[in-house]
Design an enzyme around this catalytic site. Structure first.
Site, short mmCIF file in Angstrom:
data_model
loop_
_atom_site.label_atom_id
_atom_site.label_comp_id
_atom_site.label_asym_id
_atom_site.label_seq_id
_atom_site.Cartn_x
_atom_site.Cartn_y
_atom_site.Cartn_z
N ASP A 1 -1.95 3.68 3.15
CA ASP A 1 -1.36 3.36 4.45
C ASP A 1 0.15 3.14 4.24
OD1 ASP A 1 -0.42 2.17 6.76
OD2 ASP A 1 -2.25 0.99 7.08
N LYS B 1 15.83 3.31 2.34
CA LYS B 1 15.16 4.53 2.80
C LYS B 1 14.94 5.45 1.60
CE LYS B 1 14.79 8.84 4.66
NZ LYS B 1 14.90 10.13 3.97
N GLU C 1 10.71 16.51 2.42
CA GLU C 1 12.15 16.50 2.15
C GLU C 1 12.44 16.92 0.71
OE1 GLU C 1 13.98 12.72 3.08
OE2 GLU C 1 15.86 13.29 2.15
P1 NAD Z 1 -11.95 -0.66 3.44
O1 NAD Z 1 -12.51 -1.71 4.31
O2 NAD Z 1 -12.17 0.75 3.84
O3 NAD Z 1 -12.49 -0.85 1.95
C1 NAD Z 1 -12.40 -2.06 1.25
C2 NAD Z 1 -13.79 -2.55 0.91
O4 NAD Z 1 -14.34 -1.74 -0.12
C3 NAD Z 1 -13.78 -3.95 0.35
O5 NAD Z 1 -13.76 -4.89 1.39
C4 NAD Z 1 -15.04 -3.99 -0.48
O6 NAD Z 1 -16.14 -4.37 0.31
C5 NAD Z 1 -15.25 -2.53 -0.89
N1 NAD Z 1 -14.98 -2.26 -2.32
C6 NAD Z 1 -15.68 -1.42 -3.12
N2 NAD Z 1 -15.16 -1.37 -4.34
C7 NAD Z 1 -14.11 -2.19 -4.37
C8 NAD Z 1 -13.14 -2.54 -5.36
N3 NAD Z 1 -13.18 -2.06 -6.60
N4 NAD Z 1 -12.16 -3.40 -5.03
C9 NAD Z 1 -12.07 -3.89 -3.78
N5 NAD Z 1 -12.96 -3.60 -2.80
C10 NAD Z 1 -13.97 -2.76 -3.08
O7 NAD Z 1 -10.39 -0.79 3.23
P2 NAD Z 1 -9.38 -1.99 3.14
O8 NAD Z 1 -8.67 -1.80 1.87
O9 NAD Z 1 -9.99 -3.32 3.40
O10 NAD Z 1 -8.42 -1.65 4.35
C11 NAD Z 1 -7.54 -0.58 4.29
C12 NAD Z 1 -7.54 0.17 5.60
O11 NAD Z 1 -7.26 -0.71 6.68
C13 NAD Z 1 -6.47 1.24 5.63
O12 NAD Z 1 -7.03 2.43 6.14
C14 NAD Z 1 -5.46 0.70 6.64
O13 NAD Z 1 -4.78 1.74 7.28
C15 NAD Z 1 -6.32 -0.08 7.57
N6 NAD Z 1 -5.71 -1.13 8.38
C16 NAD Z 1 -4.46 -1.62 8.12
C17 NAD Z 1 -3.95 -2.64 8.89
C18 NAD Z 1 -2.60 -3.21 8.54
O14 NAD Z 1 -2.06 -2.88 7.49
N7 NAD Z 1 -2.00 -4.06 9.36
C19 NAD Z 1 -4.69 -3.19 9.94
C20 NAD Z 1 -5.96 -2.67 10.17
C21 NAD Z 1 -6.48 -1.66 9.39
#
Ligand code: NAD
Length: 433
Positions: free
Chosen positions: A287, A271, A82
């Site tokens: 996300d 929005k 947009e």
């Molecule tokens: P992830 O599991 O891919 O990565 C996080 C992991 O990275 C941590 O658990 C840790 O083990 C590691 N890590 C390494 N360096 C780190 C640092 N400096 N700080 C923190 N952790 C570190 O991702 P996530 O952030 O747990 O989840 C995000 C994903 O989950 C997104 O892709 C999202 O779309 C998806 N998701 C979202 C929902 C929701 O929002 N309701 C539900 C399910 C999945």
């Protein structure tokens, strides 16, 4: 009619998938060529990120300029289709430099994981039993993610809530987790899954769901900007010419008052804020659905749905703009490291922590919102917006190459940015040729 029931589409190779979709949707060779232009993300990367991949959808990646946040300069990457979002945000950021830029802060990255327990007979007794074992439960949840602990994250607390529902009383546990520089959904989901059976046992019930909540009330970002009336005044093409600063402040406060009082307006107001926040989220591989749900839910948290920004006039007559909303974003996890463009966008943003990224996004949202309000309050959104959109209108009308600019310029000058007028102008240009 071709069927959409395709056996094991995910197991098929790229070319085979394309052939199937080509047949289904009667695509031409040109369409196939478009899908095969992978740009910055090759097929293998895209196929690792999602299922059934047949191409990549591309968006323009632009840069919002002029941002000075807590004394540091930022170029903010935004991916969005947009027009006028980047322009509006950059404009306000440029004005704000005169008054010291934006002041921003972000809470610690605490996310909430929920565990639902059914069939609990005595809530108070169950709550006491769970809280009595709190230390052990937190320790067990922490064991799920030792990497998170290494990066300074980990479980912080546990709360027990009673929720009355159509299917009876439910006990709901909230696990509060510091997710450090992650968005945290996978980490938190794993933790609540780990302790759900024990929670149910302690509560004398059955566990049902265990998942993160996107209403990240403990992970909010805030930003503030103060603009003198003199900075806001200026010339507006279209209906008005020069509008003085105090009058603009007054008009902005008028339109803001409607957002604060009326859900129909507040929705569109928010929005506009999310225009910029989502654009940064897409550019940096976040996300954005999680951000959207969290933001709108927060806008109605414990009150009627309302605007996520606040505007007032201070004693000196300056316009004060403030924003507060949950922003759950990460520097690791999700698509942040897998999307090649997101990796570069993150370098451009130059943020060192998820909290810093949240602050930058809050400022982008505030700047875009104020930029839009300034337009809306004075001459209506269509003028600035449609001028930028004129090229798209020219393309819709059939203009190609140099014709696009010629048509867009003329319909902008006339203030008649419509497809029908663009078609007439294009016809005229073609006749002249
Ligand atoms: P992830 O599991 O891919 O990565 C996080 C992991 O990275 C941590 O658990 C840790 O083990 C590691 N890590 C390494 N360096 C780190 C640092 N400096 N700080 C923190 N952790 C570190 O991702 P996530 O952030 O747990 O989840 C995000 C994903 O989950 C997104 O892709 C999202 O779309 C998806 N998701 C979202 C929902 C929701 O929002 N309701 C539900 C399910 C999945």
């Amino acid at each position: 009619m071709p069927t959409s029931e395709i056996h094991k589409f995910y197991k098929k190779g790229f070319k085979e998938r394309l052939e199937i979709v080509k047949e289904f949707a009667s695509l031409g060779e040109e369409d196939l060529a478009t899908l095969q232009k992978f740009g910055a993300m090759d097929f293998e990367t895209a196929d690792r990120m999602n299922e059934n991949v047949i191409g990549t959808q591309q968006l323009p990646l632009g840069i919002a300029t002029n941002f000075l946040i807590n004394g540091k300069d930022y170029l903010i990457p935004m991916s969005v289709e947009e027009p006028s979002i980047i322009a509006a945000a950059s404009k306000i950021a440029g004005l704000a430099r005169n008054t010291g830029g934006f002041k921003a802060e972000a809470d610690k990255p605490i996310m909430i994981g929920q565990i639902q327990v059914l069939g609990v007979k005595d809530f108070e007794k169950a709550k006491k039993a769970i809280l009595g074992k709190k230390r052990e439960l937190l320790k067990k949840a922490d064991e799920f993610d030792p990497v998170l602990l290494k990066y300074g994250g980990g479980v912080k607390d546990l709360e027990v809530r009673k929720v009355e529902s159509k299917r009876g009383m439910m006990l709901v546990v909230h696990l509060l987790v510091n997710v450090s520089d992650a968005m945290g959904a996978n980490a938190v989901n794993g933790m609540v899954e780990t302790i759900a059976p024990e929670i149910a046992l302690l509560a004398g019930g059955k566990h049902r769901l265990f998942i993160i909540s996107n209403l990240a009330i403990y992970r909010k970002a805030r930003a503030k900007v103060v603009l003198t009336p003199g900075l806001l005044e200026g010339s507006f093409s279209g209906k008005c010419r020069f509008v003085k600063g105090p009058e603009i402040v007054e008009k902005i406060l008028d339109v803001y008052a409607l957002a604060a009082a009326d859900q129909f307006r507040a929705t569109t107001h928010n929005k506009g804020i999310m225009n910029a926040i989502d654009a940064v989220a897409v550019a940096t591989g976040q996300d954005w659905r999680a951000l959207e749900s969290g933001a709108h839910s927060f806008a109605a948290f414990g009150k009627n749905y309302g605007p996520l920004t606040k505007y007032s006039r201070d004693k000196e007559g300056n316009l004060v703009g403030e924003i507060e909303l949950p922003i759950a974003v990460g520097l690791v996890g999700g698509a942040v490291k897998t999307s090649p463009v997101a990796r570069v966008a993150m370098k451009i943003a130059g943020v060192k922590s998820a909290q810093e990224l949240a602050m930058v996004m809050a400022c982008a949202g505030l700047a875009e919102n104020l930029g839009s309000l300034r337009e809306i309050a004075v001459r209506g959104i269509r003028h600035g917006h449609m001028e930028l959109h004129a090229k798209n209108i020219a393309v819709i009308a059939g203009a190609k190459g140099e014709e696009i600019d010629a048509v867009a310029n003329q319909i902008s000058r006339e203030g008649n940015i419509t497809v029908s007028r663009a078609k007439d102008v294009l016809e005229g240009i073609k006749k002249e040729k």
